[in-house]
Design a protein around this motif. Structure first.
Motif, PDB file in Angstrom:
ATOM      1  N   LEU A 104      -9.209  -9.299  -3.162  1.00 16.45           N
ATOM      2  CA  LEU A 104      -7.788  -9.428  -3.461  1.00 16.45           C
ATOM      3  C   LEU A 104      -7.357  -8.374  -4.480  1.00 16.45           C
ATOM      4  O   LEU A 104      -6.304  -7.756  -4.338  1.00 16.45           O
ATOM      5  CB  LEU A 104      -7.476 -10.833  -3.970  1.00 16.45           C
ATOM      6  N   LYS A 105      -8.177  -8.134  -5.490  1.00 16.03           N
ATOM      7  CA  LYS A 105      -7.823  -7.158  -6.515  1.00 16.03           C
ATOM      8  C   LYS A 105      -7.783  -5.745  -5.948  1.00 16.03           C
ATOM      9  O   LYS A 105      -6.851  -4.978  -6.223  1.00 16.03           O
ATOM     10  CB  LYS A 105      -8.807  -7.219  -7.680  1.00 16.03           C
ATOM     11  N   VAL A 106      -8.782  -5.380  -5.146  1.00 18.80           N
ATOM     12  CA  VAL A 106      -8.815  -4.046  -4.552  1.00 18.80           C
ATOM     13  C   VAL A 106      -7.600  -3.846  -3.642  1.00 18.80           C
ATOM     14  O   VAL A 106      -6.942  -2.800  -3.678  1.00 18.80           O
ATOM     15  CB  VAL A 106     -10.137  -3.818  -3.776  1.00 18.80           C
ATOM     16  N   THR A 107      -7.276  -4.856  -2.858  1.00 20.68           N
ATOM     17  CA  THR A 107      -6.119  -4.764  -1.967  1.00 20.68           C
ATOM     18  C   THR A 107      -4.831  -4.647  -2.771  1.00 20.68           C
ATOM     19  O   THR A 107      -3.961  -3.829  -2.462  1.00 20.68           O
ATOM     20  CB  THR A 107      -6.062  -5.996  -1.046  1.00 20.68           C
ATOM     21  N   ARG A 108      -4.710  -5.438  -3.820  1.00 22.91           N
ATOM     22  CA  ARG A 108      -3.513  -5.414  -4.657  1.00 22.91           C
ATOM     23  C   ARG A 108      -3.358  -4.055  -5.340  1.00 22.91           C
ATOM     24  O   ARG A 108      -2.260  -3.486  -5.367  1.00 22.91           O
ATOM     25  CB  ARG A 108      -3.592  -6.535  -5.691  1.00 22.91           C
ATOM     26  N   LEU A 109      -4.445  -3.482  -5.849  1.00 19.69           N
ATOM     27  CA  LEU A 109      -4.363  -2.188  -6.508  1.00 19.69           C
ATOM     28  C   LEU A 109      -4.002  -1.076  -5.527  1.00 19.69           C
ATOM     29  O   LEU A 109      -3.221  -0.176  -5.847  1.00 19.69           O
ATOM     30  CB  LEU A 109      -5.677  -1.863  -7.213  1.00 19.69           C
ATOM     31  N   ARG A 110      -4.557  -1.141  -4.332  1.00 19.13           N
ATOM     32  CA  ARG A 110      -4.189  -0.133  -3.325  1.00 19.13           C
ATOM     33  C   ARG A 110      -2.718  -0.249  -2.956  1.00 19.13           C
ATOM     34  O   ARG A 110      -2.030   0.748  -2.753  1.00 19.13           O
ATOM     35  CB  ARG A 110      -5.057  -0.277  -2.080  1.00 19.13           C
ATOM     36  N   LEU A 111      -2.225  -1.482  -2.888  1.00 18.20           N
ATOM     37  CA  LEU A 111      -0.806  -1.670  -2.587  1.00 18.20           C
ATOM     38  C   LEU A 111       0.068  -1.174  -3.730  1.00 18.20           C
ATOM     39  O   LEU A 111       1.128  -0.590  -3.487  1.00 18.20           O
ATOM     40  CB  LEU A 111      -0.514  -3.147  -2.309  1.00 18.20           C
ATOM     41  N   GLN A 112      -0.347  -1.381  -4.967  1.00 13.11           N
ATOM     42  CA  GLN A 112       0.430  -0.880  -6.099  1.00 13.11           C
ATOM     43  C   GLN A 112       0.543   0.637  -6.038  1.00 13.11           C
ATOM     44  O   GLN A 112       1.630   1.189  -6.253  1.00 13.11           O
ATOM     45  CB  GLN A 112      -0.208  -1.300  -7.420  1.00 13.11           C
ATOM     46  N   ASN A 113      -0.549   1.302  -5.726  1.00 10.80           N
ATOM     47  CA  ASN A 113      -0.517   2.763  -5.600  1.00 10.80           C
ATOM     48  C   ASN A 113       0.378   3.192  -4.446  1.00 10.80           C
ATOM     49  O   ASN A 113       1.139   4.161  -4.556  1.00 10.80           O
ATOM     50  CB  ASN A 113      -1.923   3.318  -5.410  1.00 10.80           C
ATOM     51  N   THR A 114       0.303   2.471  -3.343  1.00  9.76           N
ATOM     52  CA  THR A 114       1.144   2.786  -2.187  1.00  9.76           C
ATOM     53  C   THR A 114       2.614   2.591  -2.525  1.00  9.76           C
ATOM     54  O   THR A 114       3.451   3.445  -2.224  1.00  9.76           O
ATOM     55  CB  THR A 114       0.757   1.891  -0.992  1.00  9.76           C
ATOM     56  N   PHE A 115       2.941   1.468  -3.168  1.00  8.37           N
ATOM     57  CA  PHE A 115       4.334   1.199  -3.526  1.00  8.37           C
ATOM     58  C   PHE A 115       4.865   2.222  -4.525  1.00  8.37           C
ATOM     59  O   PHE A 115       6.030   2.622  -4.459  1.00  8.37           O
ATOM     60  CB  PHE A 115       4.489  -0.214  -4.076  1.00  8.37           C
ATOM     61  N   SER A 116       4.021   2.671  -5.462  1.00  7.12           N
ATOM     62  CA  SER A 116       4.454   3.696  -6.424  1.00  7.12           C
ATOM     63  C   SER A 116       4.778   5.001  -5.699  1.00  7.12           C
ATOM     64  O   SER A 116       5.785   5.651  -5.995  1.00  7.12           O
ATOM     65  CB  SER A 116       3.364   3.937  -7.461  1.00  7.12           C
ATOM     66  N   ALA A 117       3.934   5.376  -4.756  1.00  6.40           N
ATOM     67  CA  ALA A 117       4.188   6.596  -3.991  1.00  6.40           C
ATOM     68  C   ALA A 117       5.450   6.453  -3.151  1.00  6.40           C
ATOM     69  O   ALA A 117       6.258   7.389  -3.052  1.00  6.40           O
ATOM     70  CB  ALA A 117       2.989   6.920  -3.100  1.00  6.40           C
ATOM     71  N   TRP A 118       5.639   5.287  -2.560  1.00  9.63           N
ATOM     72  CA  TRP A 118       6.834   5.058  -1.752  1.00  9.63           C
ATOM     73  C   TRP A 118       8.089   5.048  -2.615  1.00  9.63           C
ATOM     74  O   TRP A 118       9.145   5.491  -2.191  1.00  9.63           O
ATOM     75  CB  TRP A 118       6.724   3.747  -0.987  1.00  9.63           C
ATOM     76  N   GLN A 119       7.988   4.542  -3.840  1.00 11.82           N
ATOM     77  CA  GLN A 119       9.147   4.515  -4.730  1.00 11.82           C
ATOM     78  C   GLN A 119       9.555   5.941  -5.096  1.00 11.82           C
ATOM     79  O   GLN A 119      10.745   6.242  -5.171  1.00 11.82           O
ATOM     80  CB  GLN A 119       8.842   3.714  -5.982  1.00 11.82           C
TER      81      GLN A 119
END
Length: 152
Positions: A104-119
């Protein structure tokens, strides 16, 4: 007296652990050497872009699958969701209904990086701040949402 199979396996296990204990400081020193070399290279040529290390593939998601799944989850929700909610839904879509903490943590961190790039590209926006912060698609939020946006 002949040793049993279990005794042989336990001795082999002890040898492996002893070897690991010997090698862990060596591995740590290699990490330190690599960091020092990269710092020295960057000092001489800051414009040089060093490629990142290759890491083991994600056991749950194929290459590029998590961002595609996250985008479809945000579209289907029609409202901003927390990164944790998106991670849980993405893992559930892949059949992982009870993920362990690390997954869950690895998935959440990858999503945070993805969302930052998308932002940065203007695809998503962050609504709220801190733990209550949620991510939503920029076009779905519509007018009037600007008062809730966090500038990052």
């Amino acid at each position: 007296m002949v040793d049993s199979e279990l005794t042989k396996l336990r001795r082999a296990r002890a040898r492996v652990h002893a070897n690991l204990r010997k090698l862990e400081p060596l591995i740590a020193s290699y990490y330190a050497k690599a960091a020092d070399l990269e710092a020295r290279i960057q000092a001489l040529a800051p414009e040089l872009n060093l490629p990142p290390r290759r890491y083991a593939p994600n056991p749950v998601f194929a290459r590029g699958e998590l961002p595609r799944l996250a985008m479809s989850i945000l579209r289907a929700a029609g409202k901003p969701l927390s990164t944790r909610e998106v991670a849980v839904r993405a893992l559930a879509a892949k059949g992982v209904t009870l993920p362990d903490r690390r997954t869950l943590k690895v998935t959440r961190l990858r999503l945070q990086n993805t969302f930052s790039a998308w932002q940065k590209r203007g695809l998503t926006v962050r609504v709220g701040s801190g733990r209550e912060g949620k991510r939503g698609l920029a076009q779905d939020l519509g007018p009037g949402i600007g008062q809730f946006l966090i500038k990052s």
